[in-house]
Design a protein around this motif. Sequence first.
Motif, PDB file in Angstrom:
ATOM      1  N   UNK A  49       0.824  -1.207   0.000  1.00 56.89           N
ATOM      2  CA  UNK A  49       0.000   0.000   0.000  1.00 56.89           C
ATOM      3  C   UNK A  49       0.859   1.258   0.000  1.00 56.89           C
ATOM      4  N   UNK A  50       1.963   1.241   0.757  1.00 60.92           N
ATOM      5  CA  UNK A  50       2.883   2.384   0.752  1.00 60.92           C
ATOM      6  C   UNK A  50       3.451   2.616  -0.641  1.00 60.92           C
ATOM      7  N   UNK A  51       3.909   1.540  -1.255  1.00 58.83           N
ATOM      8  CA  UNK A  51       4.511   1.633  -2.591  1.00 58.83           C
ATOM      9  C   UNK A  51       3.462   2.047  -3.614  1.00 58.83           C
ATOM     10  N   UNK A  52       2.252   1.536  -3.466  1.00 56.74           N
ATOM     11  CA  UNK A  52       1.170   1.911  -4.380  1.00 56.74           C
ATOM     12  C   UNK A  52       0.803   3.388  -4.250  1.00 56.74           C
ATOM     13  N   UNK A  53       0.973   3.956  -3.053  1.00 60.88           N
ATOM     14  CA  UNK A  53       0.744   5.395  -2.896  1.00 60.88           C
ATOM     15  C   UNK A  53       1.697   6.185  -3.793  1.00 60.88           C
ATOM     16  N   UNK A  54       2.972   5.772  -3.807  1.00 56.98           N
ATOM     17  CA  UNK A  54       3.958   6.438  -4.675  1.00 56.98           C
ATOM     18  C   UNK A  54       3.596   6.249  -6.135  1.00 56.98           C
ATOM     19  N   UNK A  55       3.171   5.051  -6.504  1.00 61.44           N
ATOM     20  CA  UNK A  55       2.806   4.753  -7.886  1.00 61.44           C
ATOM     21  C   UNK A  55       1.611   5.600  -8.317  1.00 61.44           C
TER      22      UNK A  55
END
Length: 341
Positions: free
Chosen positions: A230-236
Amino acid sequence: MKKQALVFLILPLLFYVSSCNRGKAADALNETEKTETVKPDSIEKKAVLTIDTIDYNKRMVALSNNDTTGRWPVKAPYPLPGALLPYNRIIAYYGNLYSTRMGILGELPRKEMLAKLQDEVAKWQAADSTVKTIPALHYIAVTAQGAPGKNNMHRMRMPFKQIDTILSWAKPINALVFLDIQVGHSTVKAEVAELEQYLALPNVHLGIDPEFSMKNGERPGSKIGNFTAADINDAIDILANIVRKNKLTPKVLVVHRFTQGMVKNYKEIKTVPEVQIVMDMDGFGSKTLKKSTYMSYIYREPVQFTGFKLFYKNDNKKDWKMYSPEELVKFTPKPIYIQYQ
């Protein structure tokens, strides 16, 4: 050496930061035009640029070193035209201008550093002539802190004038710029949003570091942190929106990793045409240890593309010796992003 943690360095500089313990747009190759089906109520055909998917697939298979397990190449949406990967291999120098100990970017004077970077680019081009090699400056724009700071976030945002300096250094050698984030007690969403004006520039990309993401209130550097999918998807999501809003070519997102626990739920990391994800094998140590780490956490948990970090000092300690380009292009898959610290 403790398991995979690969040793911490504590940097006593203007501020506390644990040493990162990990160690232009691409040629629009083979772009073709396609035409959408004309709607009944339309009298115009709309031209849409797409990539040459046959060429792209061949390049991805080559990058996988003909892996037979089915893991590589990863199945993902085709990128927008102008994508950097897999058409280019990125060779990046990492660091911070306040510190001579956080990486080669900041350790050497500008002219010497840029000359050395260009020399590394040439070595990589010679090692693999099938992929164009390009330079990058990977600047730590948000650093984790041992002290809480006025906002109690255990992170320090670098002044924008430093980012402007890095951009000016990159221009003469046509280098990419990566802005790297160590969130401390903040979040990926909050920190990436602060850099949107720079990420809206065509040659600026993003790096995020789970090592210093302390979700339970720990002091950065006291243990290894983590990012969830979810953290990485926020950046994406933020990057994809910037690409769409500004009509840009895809952004590259580098995620550092050197332990199993640093990235949670990797299968839930989304892949979209606007963003190209590099899982970067961080960590220093012997060749045996580094290859084992690459196989365990990068090869066996495929996301999209892979990277590999090299340490001029810490990979050459004792009887260790830093990997050469010729050795790394034999890895499965071949790393497409190389970072020097």
